[in-house]
Design a protein around this motif. Structure first.
Motif, PDB file in Angstrom:
ATOM      1  N   ARG A 130      -4.649  -0.541  -9.544  1.00  0.00           N
ATOM      2  CA  ARG A 130      -5.282  -1.779 -10.016  1.00  0.00           C
ATOM      3  C   ARG A 130      -5.557  -2.758  -8.864  1.00  0.00           C
ATOM      4  NH1 ARG A 130      -1.307  -0.786 -13.742  1.00  0.00           N
ATOM      5  NH2 ARG A 130       0.002  -2.527 -13.101  1.00  0.00           N
ATOM      6  N   GLU A 131      -6.032  -2.209  -7.760  1.00  0.00           N
ATOM      7  CA  GLU A 131      -6.425  -3.015  -6.606  1.00  0.00           C
ATOM      8  C   GLU A 131      -7.839  -2.630  -6.187  1.00  0.00           C
ATOM      9  OE1 GLU A 131      -4.806  -5.433  -5.332  1.00  0.00           O
ATOM     10  OE2 GLU A 131      -2.649  -5.128  -5.598  1.00  0.00           O
ATOM     11  N   ASP A 132      -8.510  -3.526  -5.461  1.00  0.00           N
ATOM     12  CA  ASP A 132      -9.872  -3.277  -4.980  1.00  0.00           C
ATOM     13  C   ASP A 132      -9.889  -3.304  -3.464  1.00  0.00           C
ATOM     14  OD1 ASP A 132     -12.914  -3.185  -5.426  1.00  0.00           O
ATOM     15  OD2 ASP A 132     -12.672  -4.965  -4.160  1.00  0.00           O
ATOM     16  N   LEU A 133     -10.437  -2.255  -2.841  1.00  0.00           N
ATOM     17  CA  LEU A 133     -10.422  -2.132  -1.389  1.00  0.00           C
ATOM     18  C   LEU A 133     -11.155  -3.277  -0.711  1.00  0.00           C
ATOM     19  CD1 LEU A 133      -9.737  -0.527   1.166  1.00  0.00           C
ATOM     20  CD2 LEU A 133     -11.812   0.817   0.797  1.00  0.00           C
ATOM     21  N   ASP A 134     -12.347  -3.621  -1.177  1.00  0.00           N
ATOM     22  CA  ASP A 134     -13.119  -4.690  -0.540  1.00  0.00           C
ATOM     23  C   ASP A 134     -12.412  -6.034  -0.653  1.00  0.00           C
ATOM     24  OD1 ASP A 134     -15.185  -2.958   0.219  1.00  0.00           O
ATOM     25  OD2 ASP A 134     -16.136  -3.138  -1.747  1.00  0.00           O
TER      26      ASP A 134
ATOM     27  N   THR B  36     -10.163   8.910   3.809  1.00  0.00           N
ATOM     28  CA  THR B  36     -11.523   8.384   3.841  1.00  0.00           C
ATOM     29  C   THR B  36     -11.629   7.138   2.964  1.00  0.00           C
ATOM     30  OG1 THR B  36     -12.217   9.727   1.960  1.00  0.00           O
ATOM     31  CG2 THR B  36     -12.431  10.710   4.159  1.00  0.00           C
ATOM     32  N   ASP B  37     -12.726   6.429   3.131  1.00  0.00           N
ATOM     33  CA  ASP B  37     -12.962   5.242   2.316  1.00  0.00           C
ATOM     34  C   ASP B  37     -12.974   5.574   0.823  1.00  0.00           C
ATOM     35  OD1 ASP B  37     -13.038   3.049   3.984  1.00  0.00           O
ATOM     36  OD2 ASP B  37     -14.987   2.373   3.235  1.00  0.00           O
ATOM     37  N   ASP B  38     -13.664   6.659   0.449  1.00  0.00           N
ATOM     38  CA  ASP B  38     -13.752   7.031  -0.966  1.00  0.00           C
ATOM     39  C   ASP B  38     -12.374   7.311  -1.539  1.00  0.00           C
ATOM     40  OD1 ASP B  38     -16.477   6.734  -0.939  1.00  0.00           O
ATOM     41  OD2 ASP B  38     -16.890   8.877  -0.632  1.00  0.00           O
ATOM     42  N   ALA B  39     -11.552   8.023  -0.777  1.00  0.00           N
ATOM     43  CA  ALA B  39     -10.201   8.321  -1.248  1.00  0.00           C
ATOM     44  C   ALA B  39      -9.374   7.040  -1.357  1.00  0.00           C
ATOM     45  CB  ALA B  39      -9.529   9.318  -0.317  1.00  0.00           C
ATOM     46  N   ALA B  40      -9.561   6.126  -0.402  1.00  0.00           N
ATOM     47  CA  ALA B  40      -8.821   4.868  -0.440  1.00  0.00           C
ATOM     48  C   ALA B  40      -9.203   4.042  -1.667  1.00  0.00           C
ATOM     49  CB  ALA B  40      -9.082   4.073   0.834  1.00  0.00           C
ATOM     50  N   ARG B  41     -10.487   4.030  -2.007  1.00  0.00           N
ATOM     51  CA  ARG B  41     -10.928   3.281  -3.191  1.00  0.00           C
ATOM     52  C   ARG B  41     -10.302   3.845  -4.461  1.00  0.00           C
ATOM     53  NH1 ARG B  41     -14.899  -0.194  -1.804  1.00  0.00           N
ATOM     54  NH2 ARG B  41     -15.998   0.240   0.159  1.00  0.00           N
ATOM     55  N   ARG B  42     -10.303   5.176  -4.578  1.00  0.00           N
ATOM     56  CA  ARG B  42      -9.723   5.797  -5.769  1.00  0.00           C
ATOM     57  C   ARG B  42      -8.217   5.531  -5.856  1.00  0.00           C
ATOM     58  NH1 ARG B  42     -13.001  10.146  -4.007  1.00  0.00           N
ATOM     59  NH2 ARG B  42     -11.139  11.317  -3.354  1.00  0.00           N
ATOM     60  N   LEU B  43      -7.549   5.599  -4.712  1.00  0.00           N
ATOM     61  CA  LEU B  43      -6.112   5.354  -4.684  1.00  0.00           C
ATOM     62  C   LEU B  43      -5.783   3.924  -5.093  1.00  0.00           C
ATOM     63  CD1 LEU B  43      -3.250   6.333  -3.916  1.00  0.00           C
ATOM     64  CD2 LEU B  43      -3.731   5.584  -1.579  1.00  0.00           C
ATOM     65  N   LEU B  44      -6.547   2.971  -4.557  1.00  0.00           N
ATOM     66  CA  LEU B  44      -6.292   1.569  -4.873  1.00  0.00           C
ATOM     67  C   LEU B  44      -6.638   1.250  -6.321  1.00  0.00           C
ATOM     68  CD1 LEU B  44      -7.528  -0.045  -1.554  1.00  0.00           C
ATOM     69  CD2 LEU B  44      -5.186  -0.014  -2.410  1.00  0.00           C
ATOM     70  N   LEU B  45      -7.708   1.850  -6.825  1.00  0.00           N
ATOM     71  CA  LEU B  45      -8.062   1.626  -8.221  1.00  0.00           C
ATOM     72  C   LEU B  45      -6.959   2.115  -9.147  1.00  0.00           C
ATOM     73  CD1 LEU B  45     -11.873   2.515  -8.351  1.00  0.00           C
ATOM     74  CD2 LEU B  45     -10.817   0.267  -8.721  1.00  0.00           C
ATOM     75  N   ALA B  46      -6.305   3.208  -8.782  1.00  0.00           N
ATOM     76  CA  ALA B  46      -5.189   3.708  -9.589  1.00  0.00           C
ATOM     77  C   ALA B  46      -4.045   2.704  -9.613  1.00  0.00           C
ATOM     78  CB  ALA B  46      -4.701   5.042  -9.034  1.00  0.00           C
TER      79      ALA B  46
END
Length: 256
Positions: A59-63, A47-57
């Protein structure tokens, strides 16, 4: 590893049985031999929420990455996140076949060129054996069955007019969501006398309700076919518009 972020899919939402069952059921994968591309060792949907958390880990931003992906020079990048998992998969071979018909062109030279019309007809159906209680429509009807019916209607209509100078190929192709393996094989093994496809019209479902004044064209502005479609729409008192949800990237995802 290939992971898709599905912004419009909430896998835990009981009001979306199709998406939940689709991603939780058996998936078709392109084979590693023959005409199809090598399969990924692992792929999935989050999901989008999971992707955001994964990318933040990592040090990346989904948007930010999504905006960057709109640029022509974008390249995939390694994510600074590692995981360990134990997976057990079961695979089984599936054989299928394209259904192809051809109307050879009337010109002895131009008949080696063709306009290709395709619709896709296969896919794993999570509801095939035990439809959920209350379901009234099988997933995939609009784009598979209705698209195939439209293609057959178009092929039948060719009998009402003299054959055009160039050949016309009508094909029901397999492996649509699995690397477009059916279309790829067809393009590598064109039926005689065709040697070259000059245009490809992919019918990925049609409107089955009331007539609308607008025709949606995925890939508008990408070829000289726009003028031909505009003229046909004008003759019907209609107009052509581009893909309303560009984020779906239907033009580059489709068989063409």
């Amino acid at each position: 590893l290939l992971v898709h972020s599905a912004s419009d899919v909430r896998l835990g939402d009981p009001t979306l049985p199709y998406w939940r069952s689709y991603y939780a059921s058996e998936q078709l994968l392109p084979g590693a031999q023959g005409d199809s591309a090598t399969s990924f060792q692992l792929r999935g949907v989050i999901t989008d929420d999971a992707a955001r958390r994964l990318l933040l880990a990592g040090r990346e931003d989904l948007d930010t990455l999504r905006r960057a992906a709109d640029e022509r020079d974008f390249e995939p990048r390694a994510l600074r996140v590692r995981m360990t998992a134990r997976l057990q998969n079961q695979t089984r071979p599936i054989e299928s076949a394209n259904i192809v018909g051809i109307l050879p062109g009337s010109d002895e030279t131009l008949r080696e060129e063709a306009v290709l019309y395709t619709a896709h007809i296969d896919g794993v159906n999570a509801y095939a054996e035990s439809p959920p209680e209350g379901s009234v429509i099988t997933p995939g009807v609009r784009d598979r069955i209705v698209g195939a019916a439209a293609l057959l209607t178009m092929a039948k209509a060719t009998r009402q007019t003299p054959p055009p100078a160039r050949s016309q190929i009508f094909a029901l192709v397999v492996g649509h969501g699995e690397g477009f393996v059916g279309t790829a094989r067809l393009l590598k093994h064109l039926p005689a006398p065709v040697r070259k496809v000059i245009a490809h019209v992919s019918v990925d479902g049609i409107n089955i309700g009331d007539e609308f004044p607008e025709i949606t064209q995925s890939g508008r502005g990408k070829s000289s076919l726009d003028a031909i479609l505009d003229a046909a729409a004008t003759a019907q008192g209609r107009h052509v518009g581009g893909e309303p949800r560009l984020a779906r990237d239907l033009y580059y995802r489709n068989e063409s």
